[in-house]
Design an enzyme around this catalytic site. Structure first.
Site, PDB file in Angstrom:
ATOM      1  N   TYR A   1       0.869  -1.181   0.000  1.00  0.00           N
ATOM      2  CA  TYR A   1       0.000   0.000   0.000  1.00  0.00           C
ATOM      3  C   TYR A   1       0.902   1.225   0.000  1.00  0.00           C
ATOM      4  CZ  TYR A   1      -3.736   3.113   1.736  1.00  0.00           C
ATOM      5  OH  TYR A   1      -4.658   4.115   1.895  1.00  0.00           O
TER       6      TYR A   1
ATOM      7  N   LYS B   1     -10.568  17.027  16.521  1.00  0.00           N
ATOM      8  CA  LYS B   1      -9.916  16.359  15.393  1.00  0.00           C
ATOM      9  C   LYS B   1      -9.711  17.391  14.280  1.00  0.00           C
ATOM     10  CE  LYS B   1      -9.406  12.570  14.380  1.00  0.00           C
ATOM     11  NZ  LYS B   1      -8.148  11.791  14.305  1.00  0.00           N
TER      12      LYS B   1
ATOM     13  N   ASP C   1      -8.099  14.085   8.978  1.00  0.00           N
ATOM     14  CA  ASP C   1      -7.885  12.753   9.535  1.00  0.00           C
ATOM     15  C   ASP C   1      -9.181  12.233  10.157  1.00  0.00           C
ATOM     16  OD1 ASP C   1      -6.921  10.456  10.827  1.00  0.00           O
ATOM     17  OD2 ASP C   1      -6.293  11.615  12.577  1.00  0.00           O
TER      18      ASP C   1
ATOM     19  N   TYR D   1     -12.020  -4.238   7.174  1.00  0.00           N
ATOM     20  CA  TYR D   1     -10.694  -3.952   7.728  1.00  0.00           C
ATOM     21  C   TYR D   1     -10.759  -2.897   8.824  1.00  0.00           C
ATOM     22  CZ  TYR D   1      -5.907  -2.359   8.153  1.00  0.00           C
ATOM     23  OH  TYR D   1      -4.693  -2.010   8.671  1.00  0.00           O
ATOM     24  N   HIS D   2     -11.347  -1.759   8.530  1.00  0.00           N
ATOM     25  CA  HIS D   2     -11.333  -0.648   9.471  1.00  0.00           C
ATOM     26  C   HIS D   2     -12.303  -0.866  10.624  1.00  0.00           C
ATOM     27  CE1 HIS D   2      -9.986   0.841   5.532  1.00  0.00           C
ATOM     28  NE2 HIS D   2      -9.067   1.431   6.255  1.00  0.00           N
TER      29      HIS D   2
ATOM     30  N   HIS E   1      -9.575   9.016  11.296  1.00  0.00           N
ATOM     31  CA  HIS E   1      -9.364   7.909  12.224  1.00  0.00           C
ATOM     32  C   HIS E   1      -9.610   8.417  13.643  1.00  0.00           C
ATOM     33  CE1 HIS E   1      -7.296   6.122   8.722  1.00  0.00           C
ATOM     34  NE2 HIS E   1      -7.672   4.991   9.264  1.00  0.00           N
TER      35      HIS E   1
END
Length: 671
Positions: A13, A540, A544, A175-176, A546
């Site tokens: 990746y 935040k 981003d 995945y996340h 996440h």
């Protein structure tokens, strides 16, 4: 022994700084034996902003490559024949846009070589991630409301089924979810519920004939996470196979067993890698890869591995080569591919798989009762479930019930030669990337037919107000020279924007114990001394998305008695400053994992000074190299927390001491 199994696609990746720099990296990796590409796009590209937008500040080229127009896409794949390459693009909200640019570049390559562009289109193979539902739950790169986002996904699927027979238009992506706290059962159930929502939406759109719907099902792929508990992960993959086969057969009537095959790619768990004793990450990566390769009947068809130093910062080419070689050793030196499935008939494996399937079905039924995955996002059910599971996982880590070697056990260590020069152990994104991208997009806008741009954007907006498939007007925008931000803004004006539920309300994850009691007492005492309950803003800044760490800090802070202000992701420094002043908070806590901390944190500090709140303490958390942490402290940040600071309650005690120092109170002997 049977015929040797075909190796999976081997990827890394990659992408950063610029299209030309990323192109050079791709060429080097392919020359080293990589067999497919996995493109990382930067956050402005993923969320539909041009490099000169205020929200792109500090984010350009940090976690991926910026692609603001088709000229950048040409540079990204210069010299790489797209009709013979398998390319995975991690893109969701803007998936249709990036795929359209990819198609146009492929057509241009074919024309330049004297080949038929339509024939080249039929040869394109790869994947657009394009799973928007998990973006609302974990990764945060959504743009539009769920219904509009689902329409873009459906239109992309319908178009590729008709025109790109080898392209996978979506990865249903669990995945996340795992990184956001999902249990194995939640990962299975949420992913399958997402698949149901997507397939139902394609079917109900009427864009695909009933007799061709099996082709839609056959083109759905998945992208999963593989954690270090590799036996459970392997059983999870076998459970995915069983659930998908059952779903395709019973709900969608797909009789062709080949069309029902569960096809998935994998990146093993990046957020499970540790900053402490990072050399241990190598064996973690190997074990995680085994979970998705050992079982032939549930083996990944594409794998990309993180690097040993991803918890420290941006990997260097050599670090990526190390992870590439891990895959190649397993493929070419071991005998893994020589045998049929190793676990057929295993009592242990069959029992575990059966239990996972049963539990996942029960959770899928709960989501169905809510109306499906989209309503379960809009009500906050799925997000709250993930935040609660993540809080429970954090509590197990802090109590020592879950052991992470080098973090909460076996912490004694010899000096690490890999980190002898810490600043050289990671790669720094090109500091000129943002300025160069801004200059490039300005030059691009100045050198195009503006009337054609306006006409194509007007046509896109008009189509968005109807039921027309948006891929054709999107392709027209690409050819006219429209930018990523312009395409997204045209759709924002029709669809609006969206802020997903944060999931932190009503969740508690604090383990009982003496340290929690001390933290609560410290918060209460300090609040009494300053005259009111302590108030913490968790912010935040930037793009981003996440938010896992920020959410867990917010949950634990509330558990120990703070009043918490948390407005979610994607805020400008100016918005954070305004909230801090309006809410009259005692401390500002900022979370950034994208590498934009050196641009955005100073902007918040400057904004607070301009607002007359320069004495308000600011703390920072994220993947922050040591040299950057020192610079931030010198700039006025009161404390910096990185992944090695895993004890949330200890962090709460340190925040209390930061607040006490800002209010001229002596520290409490509690931390």
């Amino acid at each position: 022994m049977t015929h040797r199994d075909k190796p999976w696609l081997i990827r890394t990746y990659a992408g950063h700084s610029s299209a030309s720099g990323s192109n050079a990296l791709y060429r080097r990796n392919l020359a080293k034996g990589q067999t497919g590409l996995s493109v990382a796009f930067d956050l402005p590209t993923q969320t539909g902003y041009d490099p000169d937008h205020i929200l792109a500040r500090g984010e350009v080229g940090k976690v991926g490559v910026p692609v603001a127009h088709v000229g950048e896409m040409r540079r990204l794949f210069d010299g790489i024949p797209l009709d013979t390459m398998n390319t995975s693009m991690t893109i969701n909200a803007t998936a249709m846009w990036l795929l359209a640019m990819y198609q146009v570049v492929a057509e241009e390559q074919a024309q330049a070589a004297g080949r038929d562009p339509v024939e080249a289109l039929g040869k394109l193979s790869g994947t657009t991630q394009n799973d928007i539902i998990k973006e609302y739950l974990s990764r945060g790169t959504y743009v539009f409301p769920p219904a509009a986002s689902m329409r873009l996904t459906v239109d992309t699927i319908a178009y590729t089924v008709a025109h790109m027979p080898k392209w996978n238009p979506i990865n249903i992506c669990s995945y996340h979810l795992q990184e956001a706290g999902a249990t194995t059962v939640q990962e299975l159930a949420f992913a399958m519920s997402t698949a149901i929502a997507v397939l139902d939406a394609v079917r109900d759109s009427g864009q695909v004939a009933e007799e061709d719907f099996g082709e839609v099902v056959a083109r759905i792929s998945f992208f999963v996470n593989a954690g270090v508990r590799f036996v459970e992960e392997m059983c999870k993959m076998r459970a995915f196979v069983a659930l998908w086969d059952e779903l395709c057969l019973n709900r969608y009537g797909v009789s062709d067993a080949k069309a029902r095959r569960f096809r998935y790619g994998v990146q093993v768990n990046s957020l499970g890698l540790t900053e402490a004793q990072p050399e241990n990450n190598v064996q973690r990566i190997v074990l995680e890869m085994l979970g998705v390769t050992l079982s032939k009947d549930a083996r990944a068809r594409a794998i990309q591995l993180p690097t040993w130093n991803e918890a420290l910062g941006l990997p260097r080419p050599w670090d990526q080569q190390w992870s590439l070689r891990i895959q190649q050793v397993l493929v070419h030196e071991s005998d893994l591919l020589d045998y049929d499935d190793l676990f057929t008939g295993s009592v242990v494996v069959e029992a575990k798989v059966a239990q996972l399937v049963a539990d996942a079905r029960a959770e899928m039924d709960r989501i169905a009762e809510l109306g499906g995955a989209v309503p379960a996002v809009e009500t906050g059910y799925m997000k709250a479930a993930l935040v609660a599971s993540h809080a429970a996982r954090r509590a197990r880590l802090e109590s020592g019930e879950d052991v992470v070697v080098g973090v909460n056990a076996f912490t004694e260590s010899e000096p690490n030669p890999l980190l002898a020069d810490l600043d050289a152990a990671i790669q720094t994104a090109d500091p000129q990337a943002e300025a160069e991208a801004i200059a490039d997009v300005a030059a691009w806008r100045a050198d195009r037919d503006n009337d054609a741009v306006v006409a194509s954007l007007d046509a896109l907006a008009a189509a968005a107000k109807t039921g027309e498939n948006l891929m054709l007007p999107t392709l027209a925008c690409v050819r006219a020279g429209v930018t990523t931000g312009e395409w997204s803004n045209a759709l924002r004006e029709v669809f609006g924007e969206y802020r997903a539920p944060t999931g932190v309300a009503g969740v508690s994850g604090a383990p009982d114990g003496e340290q929690i009691a001390r933290a609560r007492a410290a918060v209460t005492q300090t609040g009494e001394q300053v005259g009111r309950r302590l108030r913490l803003l968790v912010g935040k800044p930037g793009l981003d998305g996440h938010s896992n760490g920020a959410e867990q800090v917010a949950v634990r802070a509330r558990d120990v008695g703070f009043e918490v202000v948390y407005q979610g992701i994607r805020l400008t420094p100016e918005q954070i400053v305004a909230a801090a002043v309006a809410e009259d908070v005692h401390c500002v806590g900022l979370s950034i994992l994208s590498g934009s901390h050196m641009e955005l944190i100073p902007a918040v500090l400057a904004g607070l000074r301009q607002a007359g709140a320069g004495d308000l303490p600011v703390i920072v958390g994220g993947i922050i190299p040591e040299a950057d942490a020192r610079a931030l402290m010198e700039a006025g940040v009161a404390a910096v927390f990185t992944p090695k600071d895993y004890g949330l309650t200890e962090i709460m005690l340190r925040i209390v001491d930061v607040i006490r120092a800002a209010n001229d109170l002596p520290p409490l002997s509690t931390s």
